[in-house]
Scaffold this motif. Structure first.
Motif, PDB file in Angstrom:
ATOM      1  N   UNK A 338       6.282   1.195 -27.751  1.00 38.63           N
ATOM      2  CA  UNK A 338       7.538   0.945 -28.486  1.00 38.63           C
ATOM      3  C   UNK A 338       7.426  -0.155 -29.531  1.00 38.63           C
ATOM      4  N   UNK A 339       6.413  -1.005 -29.417  1.00 41.44           N
ATOM      5  CA  UNK A 339       6.251  -2.090 -30.385  1.00 41.44           C
ATOM      6  C   UNK A 339       5.238  -1.804 -31.479  1.00 41.44           C
ATOM      7  N   UNK A 340       4.745  -0.575 -31.588  1.00 42.91           N
ATOM      8  CA  UNK A 340       3.717  -0.245 -32.583  1.00 42.91           C
ATOM      9  C   UNK A 340       4.211  -0.511 -34.002  1.00 42.91           C
ATOM     10  N   UNK A 341       3.275  -0.871 -34.885  1.00 48.58           N
ATOM     11  CA  UNK A 341       3.587  -1.040 -36.309  1.00 48.58           C
ATOM     12  C   UNK A 341       2.999   0.142 -37.077  1.00 48.58           C
ATOM     13  N   UNK A 342       3.708   0.546 -38.125  1.00 51.51           N
ATOM     14  CA  UNK A 342       3.335   1.739 -38.881  1.00 51.51           C
ATOM     15  C   UNK A 342       3.315   1.420 -40.377  1.00 51.51           C
ATOM     16  N   UNK A 343       2.281   1.901 -41.049  1.00 49.56           N
ATOM     17  CA  UNK A 343       2.203   1.755 -42.504  1.00 49.56           C
ATOM     18  C   UNK A 343       2.177   3.142 -43.135  1.00 49.56           C
ATOM     19  N   UNK A 344       3.029   3.325 -44.124  1.00 46.62           N
ATOM     20  CA  UNK A 344       3.085   4.577 -44.873  1.00 46.62           C
ATOM     21  C   UNK A 344       2.837   4.244 -46.339  1.00 46.62           C
TER      22      UNK A 344
END
Length: 516
Positions: A338-344
């Motif tokens: 639930x704490x993952x970081x995402x880059x788009x």
């Protein structure tokens, strides 16, 4: 000089016409007779004879009269063309240099014009339909227990809690004595790296998932971004940049159309981060003095299919008969992390589609061919929208398989809205390739800040800036030139309502890509 040259050219043309006239006088009847009698056989062999004198022109048959009239008509057109172009020194039938500029030849343009007329699309009506269908209620997120039940094996291997004091999501996995002799046997990704820890007569090894994911999109600079970010001393990367595990290989597919290739289990996926886990383990030992200093290393993987590709799941669960997917990749990642970081990272979707076409198509590429394929894809999407919801069309496996180009990948806002149903906005960093290219230093710093990484040294920063661009367009593809203006106009009009929605969602008009 210009006038005399033009006159000489006309004189030579006239002499050729007279020669052709005399030739038809002598051989015309035979040729026409043979053509009519043999249905234009390709085996007629003609041998030129010396020219006849003009006095021979008096004895004409009806066939000769027809032949000569045809030649006179041709002579008139050619002479008229020279007179009209004057000092340009070319016939009206000559192809001009600007007609073949940038690798776009007449056949490509003609094909595009014919395609546009034959396959006309009422774009105003289509944009109106898209705009109305973009106003939909966000999807219903599945219950956590349903997500866990759907992938029970995944959640039996990865714990719900991770080790404190470590930035990356890591945990200790107990290893049986039988397995300790060969931890990497039959693992498709693993490299021998992580060492075993011993406690209370048991053996353990450190396992880690990515701290952050670069989730998309294809042909938007994900590869170059990944290779620059991994130069940061606190970033520990996967041994394969794009394992496509979450979207494809955990179901046993690389591409659904290519058939089943064998399920890659979660333990194999975790093997991608064995080297990273080893570095984290070493850092933990250095910080074991009792001050509980946080281990700063962060792990990353960068499968550009993560944001949008749900085809393998839909195929495996096709018995569910759902018009819209009930489960998406982000449901499983969020339930696990639930704490993952995402880059788009995104780019103008029109240019993205052309780049995608050039990269993945191997033969017979041209601007005209791209126009036809883009037009066909827009038509197929339009047909789907007449019967289904927008999300249903975007995720529809049959539609996507039938599209000759991956038009749906550029519908960024649909995918981003779905990711925001489970992740908070501050967990997703959205970049533009145009900004990345224009100001690389500032864009990378934005990513470093988002990930909470320390500033780079001046020397290392310069090395990162000077790194050669990864996965840029191939020379042979650059030689094909840009897409046709008609294609760009069509695709810009198609994407405009999606871009407006995206710019509104992100509160940033840069994501309009300045379409008129």
């Amino acid at each position: 000089m210009e006038t005399s040259g033009h006159t000489a050219s006309c004189k030579r043309s006239f002499e050729k016409i007279i020669s052709l006239l005399l030739f038809v006088h002598a051989y015309g009847p035979c040729i026409f007779s043979d053509i009519w009698q043999t249905n234009m056989s390709e085996n007629v062999e003609i041998k030129l004879a010396p020219l006849f004198s003009l006095t021979h022109l008096g004895r004409f048959s009806k066939v000769k009269v027809v032949s000569i009239l045809m030649v006179l008509t041709l002579m008139f057109l050619i002479m008229a063309s020279y007179n009209l172009v004057g000092d340009k020194k070319r016939s009206l039938f000559t192809i001009t240099p600007d007609q073949t500029r940038h690798g776009v030849n007449l056949s490509s343009r003609a094909a595009a014009e014919v395609s546009s007329k034959k396959n006309s699309i009422d774009m105003k009506q289509m944009v109106k339909i898209i705009s109305s269908k973009l106003e939909y209620t966000p999807r219903k997120v599945p219950d956590e227990k349903d997500v866990i039940e759907m992938e029970s094996h995944l959640f039996s291997v990865v714990p719900r809690q991770f080790l404190p004091g470590i930035k990356s999501p890591c945990w200790y996995e107990e290893i049986s004595s039988e397995r300790s002799t060969d931890l990497h046997r039959r693992n498709r990704f693993s490299l021998p790296s992580s060492d075993l820890q011993h406690k209370d007569g048991k053996q353990f090894r450190l396992r880690c998932l990515p701290y952050f994911y670069i989730i998309g999109q294809p042909k938007c600079g994900t590869t170059d971004l990944y290779y620059r970010l991994r130069r940061h001393p606190e970033v520990r990367y996967s041994t394969v940049k794009e394992p496509h595990w979450w979207t494809r290989k955990r179901f046993g597919y690389v591409h659904v159309k290519d058939g089943f290739t064998g399920i890659v289990p979660v333990k194999d996926y975790l093997g991608l981060f064995n080297l990273a886990a080893q570095h984290i383990q070493e850092e933990m030992r250095r910080n074991s003095s009792g001050d509980h200093h946080i281990t700063q290393f962060v792990t990353v993987e960068a499968s550009a299919s993560t944001m949008w590709d749900n085809q393998a799941w839909s195929y495996v669960h096709r018995h569910r008969k759902e018009t819209e997917p009930g489960f998406l990749t982000q449901d499983f990642i969020h339930t696990l992390q639930p704490g993952a970081k995402l880059i788009v990272i995104l780019r103008d979707p029109v240019e993205r589609l052309y780049s995608d076409y050039l990269y993945f198509r191997t033969d017979k590429k041209s601007a005209g061919d791209f126009h036809q394929k883009a037009t066909k894809s827009v038509q197929l999407f339009q047909s789907c929208l007449s019967e289904r919801s927008l999300r249903s069309c975007v995720y529809n496996r049959s539609l996507l398989d039938s599209m000759p180009v991956r038009l749906h990948v550029g519908l960024y806002v649909v995918f981003l809205v779905d990711w925001l149903t489970v992740f908070h906005r501050d967990q997703i960093l959205v970049l533009r390739l145009e900004d990345y290219s224009a100001d690389l230093r500032a864009t990378l710093q934005k990513a470093f800040d988002f990930l909470g990484l320390s500033p780079l040294s001046v020397k290392l920063e310069e090395e990162v800036m000077k790194k050669q661009v990864s996965n840029s367009r191939r020379i042979k593809d650059r030689d094909l030139g840009p897409m046709l203006p008609a294609t760009k106009d069509l695709l810009r009009e198609f994407h405009q309502p999606f871009n407006r929605k995206l710019a509104s969602l992100l509160d940033n008009n840069a994501f309009l890509w300045s379409y008129p």
